[in-house]
Design a protein around this motif. Structure first.
Motif, mmCIF file in Angstrom:
data_model
loop_
_atom_site.group_PDB
_atom_site.id
_atom_site.type_symbol
_atom_site.label_atom_id
_atom_site.label_comp_id
_atom_site.label_asym_id
_atom_site.label_seq_id
_atom_site.Cartn_x
_atom_site.Cartn_y
_atom_site.Cartn_z
ATOM 1 N N LYS A 67 -3.888 -8.209 -11.632
ATOM 2 C CA LYS A 67 -3.421 -7.526 -10.333
ATOM 3 C C LYS A 67 -4.998 -6.685 -9.238
ATOM 4 C CE LYS A 67 1.203 -7.594 -10.833
ATOM 5 N NZ LYS A 67 1.153 -8.568 -12.265
ATOM 6 N N GLY A 68 -4.858 -7.065 -7.491
ATOM 7 C CA GLY A 68 -5.532 -6.584 -7.658
ATOM 8 C C GLY A 68 -6.105 -7.762 -6.263
ATOM 9 N N SER B 240 -15.386 -4.222 -11.482
ATOM 10 C CA SER B 240 -15.465 -6.035 -11.017
ATOM 11 C C SER B 240 -15.640 -6.732 -12.464
ATOM 12 C CB SER B 240 -16.505 -5.609 -10.277
ATOM 13 O OG SER B 240 -17.622 -5.646 -10.466
ATOM 14 N N ASP C 103 -1.996 -10.620 -5.958
ATOM 15 C CA ASP C 103 -2.507 -11.677 -5.669
ATOM 16 C C ASP C 103 -3.104 -12.816 -6.043
ATOM 17 O OD1 ASP C 103 -3.505 -9.909 -3.266
ATOM 18 O OD2 ASP C 103 -3.702 -8.246 -5.174
ATOM 19 N N ASN D 40 -12.359 -10.328 -9.226
ATOM 20 C CA ASN D 40 -11.337 -9.272 -9.323
ATOM 21 C C ASN D 40 -12.319 -8.094 -9.412
ATOM 22 O OD1 ASN D 40 -9.386 -6.790 -9.412
ATOM 23 N ND2 ASN D 40 -8.417 -8.770 -9.554
ATOM 24 N N GLN E 127 0.763 -1.125 0.353
ATOM 25 C CA GLN E 127 0.550 0.059 -0.068
ATOM 26 C C GLN E 127 0.872 1.483 0.230
ATOM 27 O OE1 GLN E 127 -3.202 0.455 -0.748
ATOM 28 N NE2 GLN E 127 -3.078 -2.533 -0.840
ATOM 29 N N GLY F 211 -11.493 -4.910 -10.217
ATOM 30 C CA GLY F 211 -11.408 -3.778 -10.265
ATOM 31 C C GLY F 211 -10.353 -4.538 -11.944
ATOM 32 N N GLY F 212 -9.827 -3.626 -12.953
ATOM 33 C CA GLY F 212 -10.078 -3.854 -14.214
ATOM 34 C C GLY F 212 -9.942 -4.405 -15.352
#
Length: 546
Positions: A239-240, A273, A211, A264, A203, A266-267
């Motif tokens: 990622k995320g 989602s 992840d 996920n 962070q 985001g992305g």
């Protein structure tokens, strides 16, 4: 859910006026709007909040769908497992809440299995197989627990020694999916970050990790051992925060191929989602995939946390997803309820024109057989649509119904560069949702809800969605198959036999009852577009009418 709403309209109106008097709603119009936004082809929660489907399982002639439920309001809060059952994926009967929070925390997402061999020792009646629910207890940390049912999934007893997988020091450690592998062991896959410490470092940009999911193995559903993990770093997938994993085998050309689903936050291909998938191998311990770029279950925006049924009786892989997006799920304008599911879909493997394996998905046969009315069919033969003109499909049709099923084969090979095909559903207020094909674009498939009706409740809602085209290996570039199921507030589009699904919500001020096919030629008189064949069923039955 299976009962008709028509008979309780007077009661709903009376309750609306009572709510106005009490100050719970501001107008009859507001209450009526919420009622108009109730889907008729998709399962929705009657009151309060619904999110991820959980514990999908078939047993004793019934499909069980548990799901994340907050009983206190129509926004997220402490979670339980609500429960509904169906015999055909069409009509659903709600049952009492199956699992409720306790001293270990809320009941978050998970799965259910049928313990046919009584490996758990939970069986109390030789004629009734135990159903074991495996879920995340979310309290001070996220831990995995189990509960068992000896009455075909109606009621559950939580295991006295919960949790069965304590948290090993990870911030994200949840959403277990359990499968029976090779008739010898239980496999559990869950979503997990590396550790709380690494997450804190990530962070503040001092450490970058992807992840992942972790795999566990058990013989009795009570004692689990970590066997392996699979993750986004260094460069696989998005990622995320990964969530709601699922893993299952599919047969293709006589070989077994394994598919890993991971949701996920985001992305996604159009933002927000999504559910991504990996195609690979699994040996009971380790999942491997050479795949680098993410692939998506759905190229729309409103299909999240998709998981599959355990013990599907016809050997199909049937999935259901939460039909919304995390960008605006809390804001959709449905009043005292929020949340609906996608239609049940069967997924299979197919090769695209590049000879790569892809998931293809189509609505299950039962829904088509029970809800599509053959007496309300418009057959479409070979029909040319001149440049910059519109074909009005429903103008001369004697019925007027906002529930539709289209299945069209369209020759787009003659479209000029930059020209497009639009199939639009609209109402008398000139509100519309359109889907189609933009010739020459890198992402030629689209679904446009910018003028669909209510879009002001969240700035992320009004948008034009696009997708790449995955042509089947045995398909033809010039023929585009367009299949769509239109509900009052939702559309599920399946391009090219389900190679590219696109799912979207919308909220019109009145239902869509017209269909137009438009040829946008930009003034080019040489552009060509024609319907090769197809049908329009304007007048699908409601799930409340069968």
């Amino acid at each position: 859910m299976a009962a008709s709403l028509a008979g309780i309209k007077p009661l709903l109106n009376w309750l609306a006026y009572c709510c106005i008097a009490l100050g719970l709603v501001t107008s009859v119009q507001g209450a009526q709007e919420w009622d108009n936004f109730r889907p008729k082809l998709h399962y929705s929660v009657q009151l309060n909040w619904l999110n991820d489907p959980n514990g999908l399982v078939f047993v004793n002639g019934e499909y069980h769908m548990y799901y994340q439920y907050h009983p206190g309001s129509s926004v997220p809060g402490p979670k339980s497992w609500a429960h509904t059952i169906s015999r055909d994926f069409v009509t659903w009967s709600d049952l009492p809440t199956a699992l409720e929070p306790d001293e270990l925390g809320d009941i978050w997402s998970g799965s259910s299995i049928v313990d046919f061999t009584n490996s758990s020792g939970f069986q109390t009646n030789v004629d009734v197989y135990p159903i074991v629910a495996v879920f995340t207890h979310a309290g001070q940390s996220q831990q995995q627990s189990i509960a068992y049912s000896n009455d075909w999934g109606r009621t559950f007893t939580k295991f006295a020694q919960n949790p069965v997988i304590p948290n090993p020091g990870k911030q994200d450690f949840r959403d277990p999916k359990v499968i029976w592998y090779n008739d010898e062991s239980w496999i559990l896959v869950l979503a997990a970050e590396i550790s709380i410490v690494n997450n804190i470092l990530k962070q503040i940009n001092l450490y970058s990790v992807g992840d992942r999911v972790e795999f566990y193995i058990s013989q009795d559903l009570k004692n689990w051992s970590l066997s392996s993990d699979f993750g986004a770093d260094p460069d696989q997938g998005l990622k995320g925060v990964w969530e709601c994993p699922d893993i299952f085998p599919l047969e293709f050309d006589g070989e077994t191929v394994w598919v890993l689903l991971v949701s996920n936050g985001g992305g996604g291909p159009n933002g927000g989602s999504n559910t991504q998938y990996f195609v690979g191998t699994f040996d009971g311990t380790t999942f491997s995939s050479p795949q680098i770029d993410p692939l998506f279950m759905d190229s729309g925006v409103d299909n999240y946390a998709s998981i599959s049924f355990f013990n599907e009786p016809r050997g199909r892989r049937v999935i259901i997803g939460w039909m919304t997006n995390l960008m605006y799920a809390n804001d959709i304008p449905t009043g005292d309820w929020r949340g609906q599911m996608t239609m049940a879909r069967e997924v299979r493997l197919a090769k695209n024109s590049g000879n790569a394996l892809r998931l293809r998905s189509l609505v299950v046969d039962e829904i088509v057989e029970k809800l599509v009315d053959p007496n309300q069919e418009i057959s479409v033969g070979i029909t040319g649509i001149a440049p910059d003109t519109t074909m009005y499909l429903t103008d001369s049709v004697p019925w007027n119904n906002s529930l539709m099923h289209l299945n069209l084969f369209i020759d787009v090979g003659g479209l000029c560069q930059g020209c497009s095909l639009s199939i639009c559903f609209l109402n008398s207020k000139e509100q519309e949702i359109c889907s189609g094909y933009d010739h020459g674009r890198e992402r030629p498939l689209f679904l446009d809800r910018e003028r669909s009706g209510r879009t002001d409740f969240n700035p992320s809602f009004s948008r034009r969605l696009s997708a790449i085209r995955e042509i089947p290996l045995d398909g033809a570039n010039n023929i585009l198959q367009f299949e769509a199921f239109l509900d009052l507030v939702a559309i599920e589009v399946f391009f090219d036999g389900g190679m590219t699904p696109m799912t979207s919500l919308f909220y019109p001020e009145e239902p869509y009852t017209f269909v137009e096919i438009r040829h946008h030629a930009l003034g080019n008189i040489n552009s060509r577009l024609s319907i090769a064949s197809g049908s329009v069923f304007q007048g699908m039955k409601s799930m409340y009418e069968v």
